[in-house]
Design a protein around this motif. Structure first.
Motif, PDB file in Angstrom:
ATOM      1  N   SER A   1       0.795  -0.925  -0.048  1.00 46.37           N
ATOM      2  CA  SER A   1      -0.046  -0.027  -0.179  1.00 46.37           C
ATOM      3  C   SER A   1       0.818   1.233  -0.251  1.00 46.37           C
ATOM      4  O   SER A   1       1.886   1.222   0.330  1.00 46.37           O
TER       5      SER A   1
ATOM      6  N   ILE B   1       0.804   3.320   2.123  1.00 49.86           N
ATOM      7  CA  ILE B   1       1.205   3.591   3.756  1.00 49.86           C
ATOM      8  C   ILE B   1       2.655   2.656   3.835  1.00 49.86           C
ATOM      9  O   ILE B   1       3.307   3.148   4.509  1.00 49.86           O
ATOM     10  N   ASP B   2       2.501   1.749   3.149  1.00 49.37           N
ATOM     11  CA  ASP B   2       3.722   0.635   3.234  1.00 49.37           C
ATOM     12  C   ASP B   2       4.704   1.323   2.700  1.00 49.37           C
ATOM     13  O   ASP B   2       5.936   1.525   3.340  1.00 49.37           O
TER      14      ASP B   2
ATOM     15  N   ARG C   1       5.853   4.173   4.830  1.00 53.52           N
ATOM     16  CA  ARG C   1       6.630   3.696   5.984  1.00 53.52           C
ATOM     17  C   ARG C   1       8.063   3.359   5.753  1.00 53.52           C
ATOM     18  O   ARG C   1       8.884   3.740   6.522  1.00 53.52           O
TER      19      ARG C   1
END
Length: 328
Positions: free
Chosen positions: A30, A32-33, A36
């Motif tokens: 994602s 978000i991944d 991160r």
């Protein structure tokens, strides 16, 4: 919006819009991944130039089998009188832009103008470090090779290089490259995308080359995952003499494990295949991930010492390194 690259029947790995791995959870990460990773990453510092050989001038024809590492995943395979390029990338950056993105840390081992007659170009998938449409277009203008890639990639290539004639096929489809050499597209645990809106619109894969000198397996990009596809490749095609496998671009593992092998997993793939020789590529040219530039070769050596596999030799190829069947 539908798939703008490929239209075809639903199969166990195509749902009518996107390709996928049957029976496996998605390799997708994602946004978000990705954030991160990038926010908390501690990438190693690569030198401005990684030592490698360049200026090679290959023979026009080889009757046996000779494999030359060009850089990253690009290889020149000379066998039975024909010359094959796999994932040719001669551009300075593995990127959609010529001003940003991962840049080369060494030149291609062979200049474009010093290549012998190229009879076939095999493109495993459409990521920028494997599909360089500028290079493919230049090769087409000079050599008019057969260009072969998994389903949907003809649309991607011809968008940038409209004159190129591209043949595409599904996993397990074969193509004749000469009277003595055939290429079969085989599965890989990976994915595809050229931009934010086309994830898995085109198929990805590797190639098995059937040659008089023996089978050559070119993985392109792949993870190990559960290993099932490699047992399947061995059962369907036989054990390769040579497995050309990616050993770089693997850190951080939590992000990369479902799409890129580390050196120990590349060794496991070679064992699963029953290969006699593992040639490690996909390292020391473009910094795509966080590991040090020279770590893949060290970890491959360490994995070989730890496993001590019988009847298997392994070598990490830097650009300009050459492997010949006489060394088998």
């Amino acid at each position: 919006m539908g798939n703008r690259y490929y239209t075809g029947p639903v199969t166990d790995h195509f749902d009518g819009k996107q390709f996928h791995h049957a029976g496996l959870s998605s390799t997708d990460k994602s946004l978000i991944d990705l954030l991160r990773w990038k926010l908390f990453a501690k990438p190693s510092s690569w030198p401005q130039s990684v030592p490698a050989r360049s200026g090679l001038k290959p023979d026009s024809s080889v009757e046996g089998l000779r494999i030359t590492a060009i850089g990253h995943a690009s290889t020149l395979i000379q066998v039975a009188g024909i010359n094959i390029l796999v994932d040719p990338v001669w551009s300075d950056r593995a990127s959609p832009f010529n001003w940003t993105g991962p840049r080369r840390r060494n030149p291609p081992a062979v200049a474009l103008e010093d290549l012998p007659k190229i009879h076939a170009v095999l493109v495993t998938h459409n990521h920028y470090d494997h599909m360089d449409t500028a290079t493919i277009g230049a090769l087409w203008q000079t050599h008019k090779p057969a260009v072969i890639s998994p389903l949907g990639n003809d649309t991607v290539i011809r968008r940038d290089a409209p004159s190129v004639n591209v043949q595409t096929g599904d996993w397990w489809q074969s193509f004749s490259l000469s009277d003595q050499v055939r290429a079969t597209i085989v599965p890989a645990y990976h994915w595809s995308a050229r931009n934010l809106g086309d994830r898995r619109f085109a198929l990805w894969g590797g190639f098995i080359l059937k040659t008089p000198a023996g089978l050559v397996y070119c993985a392109g990009d792949t993870a190990w995952q559960d290993g099932k596809i490699f047992a399947d490749i061995r059962n369907r095609c036989g054990s390769p003499l040579v497995a050309i496998l990616p050993i770089g671009a693997y850190e951080p593992r939590w992000f990369m494990k479902t799409q890129h092998t580390d050196p120990a997993e590349a060794l496991q793939i070679a064992i699963d295949l029953g290969a006699r020789h593992l040639l490690g590529v996909h390292w020391a040219t473009f910094q795509l991930t966080d590991e040090p530039w020279d770590e893949p070769a060290k970890l491959l050596e360490s994995a070989m010492r730890d496993r001590c596999p019988a009847n298997l030799n392994a070598r990490a190829l830097r650009p300009g390194d050459i492997w010949e069947s006489a060394n088998a």
